[in-house]
Structure formats: C-alpha cells, structure tokens
Design an enzyme around this catalytic site. Structure first.
Site, PDB file in Angstrom:
ATOM      1  N   GLU A   1       1.707   2.208   6.995  1.00  0.00           N
ATOM      2  CA  GLU A   1       2.714   1.571   8.097  1.00  0.00           C
ATOM      3  C   GLU A   1       3.312   2.635   9.245  1.00  0.00           C
ATOM      4  O   GLU A   1       3.412   2.267  10.162  1.00  0.00           O
ATOM      5  CB  GLU A   1       3.778   0.885   7.322  1.00  0.00           C
ATOM      6  CG  GLU A   1       3.345  -0.389   6.507  1.00  0.00           C
ATOM      7  CD  GLU A   1       4.230  -0.909   5.460  1.00  0.00           C
ATOM      8  OE1 GLU A   1       4.695  -2.261   5.920  1.00  0.00           O
ATOM      9  OE2 GLU A   1       4.645  -0.233   4.607  1.00  0.00           O
TER      10      GLU A   1
ATOM     11  N   GLU B   1       0.980  -3.715  -1.546  1.00  0.00           N
ATOM     12  CA  GLU B   1       2.291  -4.199  -2.364  1.00  0.00           C
ATOM     13  C   GLU B   1       1.999  -5.768  -2.812  1.00  0.00           C
ATOM     14  O   GLU B   1       2.715  -5.869  -3.938  1.00  0.00           O
ATOM     15  CB  GLU B   1       3.215  -4.563  -0.924  1.00  0.00           C
ATOM     16  CG  GLU B   1       3.656  -3.502  -0.304  1.00  0.00           C
ATOM     17  CD  GLU B   1       2.794  -2.870   0.553  1.00  0.00           C
ATOM     18  OE1 GLU B   1       3.287  -1.742   1.494  1.00  0.00           O
ATOM     19  OE2 GLU B   1       1.708  -3.238   0.888  1.00  0.00           O
TER      20      GLU B   1
END
Length: 261
Positions: A113, A134
């Site tokens: 990210e 995730e």
C-alpha cells in the site's frame, strides 16, 4: 535505533525502513515518516524521494500486528492508528515531488500500500512476493489498497489479488502495470537512486505542476485536469527554468535546471 534511516545524495532523499529482515511498518516507522515527509517536502534542495528498506531480504511484511494494542493505547483507538497511516500515504502521494518505491522479497499489506502511493515502482525480477493478503486474516486492506490497486493495475487484477489473497511476482507486476520495470534485487536500490537523480534534474516547479495535474486524475473531470494543467503552465511560464530550457534549445545543449536551489 532509528526506525527510518535517511540519506540525501544528489538531491534524492532515501528513506529506509530499519527493521531488517522483515522491515515491519511499526508505530515508530509511521511516526518518523509523518515527521520526515513534510520536512523533505519543504526542502527545495530535495527533488525526489526513494522509499526502500534495510537489507535485501524483504521490502516489508506490512504492519506489525503485535503492536496494535500499544497503538490503540498511544493513539486512542484503532481508527486513529489507521488514520495516521492513511495520512502518511496521502502526504507521499500529494507531496508535489516524485517518489519511488523498491519492491523486493515480501511486499505485503502495507508493504504494497505504501508503494501504491508512490509515483514510480521498481520490482526485483526474482523473489518478490507482492500482495494484499488481508483476506487471510478475515479482513480487508486498510491503508487504501483496495482503492489504489485497481487504479494502477485494473479492476480484475485487484479483485483477483485481494479476494484470493494472491501474491504476484515482479514479472507479473510488470505485466499488470503495477511496476514500471524490474531488475536484479542487488541493483534495485542503485536503480531507484539513478531514477531519482534523473527526475531531480527536471525543473522543480514543472514537475510539481505535472504531479498536481495527474495525481488523482481518476476522480477529476477532464475539464478539471485541463484547468490544473493551465495553472501549471502559468506557474512555470516565465521562470528561470523555462528561460534556461528555451536558451538550451536554441544553443543545442542540455538544459541545467534548478540553479537557484
């Protein structure tokens, strides 16, 4: 021990996560980035930023999950912990200076990210494992990954990587447009420095104008992008750099920009 090692060479600031071998994005790391990135943004002698990590094993496995209770205690809530990380990535993306990330070894969760908030990404041609896993933890990306990844690599690639928790290689990342090039891991930091130096030679205000126009274009109308471009034209229209560029063109030589910095 500092969480971030900062070095500046030839107008390129390199910020290295100092938590080898896994280079977790700790609370201390994010605090340091939140302090350093605006300082570097305000320093006209710094014209490009490189985000990398100590060693050659892994760029980052992402957030240190064991620190979540400490983070909640220090920041007041989990939401505040995550908000800081979103702020830092927004600072990087909208700094008005080009940023480069090096992807090697594990680049997972926040370790992807943060690079997604950078303007250029380089990947190791072997050994890179790039992903947003995730889903394996029963949750979703929390630092803008599900917003930025489809804008960079496309909707289908983003859905495939996130919903399946799929990790891709550097070569796959290049094919999907997630990175601009690949190189051996032993060369990736030098290549990032060289790219930073190339960008640093460009006229500083013109670079900022282009970044202001293009970053976030997905949320703008075409008319707004054109207006942003016009603002950049007016900003750079009669500067020392624009005069140097014209003179160099007439004299048939390479321009030398940013002489005042």
């Amino acid at each position: 021990m500092s969480a971030v090692l900062l070095s500046i060479k030839n107008h390129v600031a390199t910020l290295s996560n100092n938590d080898a071998p896994y280079n977790r994005m700790t609370l201390e790391y994010m605090d340091e980035l939140e302090r350093l990135v605006p300082e570097l943004g305000a320093d006209n002698s710094v014209r490009a930023l490189v985000f990398t990590s100590a060693g050659e094993d892994h760029f980052s496995v992402g957030m240190n999950l064991k620190q979540i209770p400490e983070g909640i205690e220090r920041k007041g809530s989990l939401e505040a912990v995550l908000d800081q990380r979103l702020r830092v990535l927004d600072l990087i993306e909208n700094l008005g200076k080009p940023s480069i990330a090096t992807l090697f070894g594990y680049c997972l969760g926040g370790g992807l990210e943060l690079p997604l908030a950078c303007h250029f990404r380089l990947a190791a041609d072997e050994g890179a494992q790039i992903g947003l896993p995730e889903m394996d933890l029963g949750t979703v990306p929390a630092w803008g990954g599900s917003g930025r990844l489809p804008r960079v690599a496309g909707r289908d690639v983003a859905l495939d990587m996130i919903l399946r928790g799929r990790k891709i290689s550097g070569e796959e990342a290049l094919k999907f447009g997630l990175v601009m090039e690949t190189c051996p891991v032993t060369e990736i930091k030098a290549r990032a420095q060289a790219l930073g130096e190339e960008l640093a030679k460009q006229p500083r205000l013109a670079v900022k104008g282009v970044l202001d126009t293009i970053v976030g274009f997905e949320a703008k109308s075409l008319r707004q992008s054109i207006l942003d471009e016009r603002a950049a034209v007016l900003l750079t229209g009669n500067t020392a750099d624009s005069q140097e560029g014209m003179l160099a063109f007439l004299e048939k030589r390479e321009p030398v920009f940013n002489k005042d910095d």
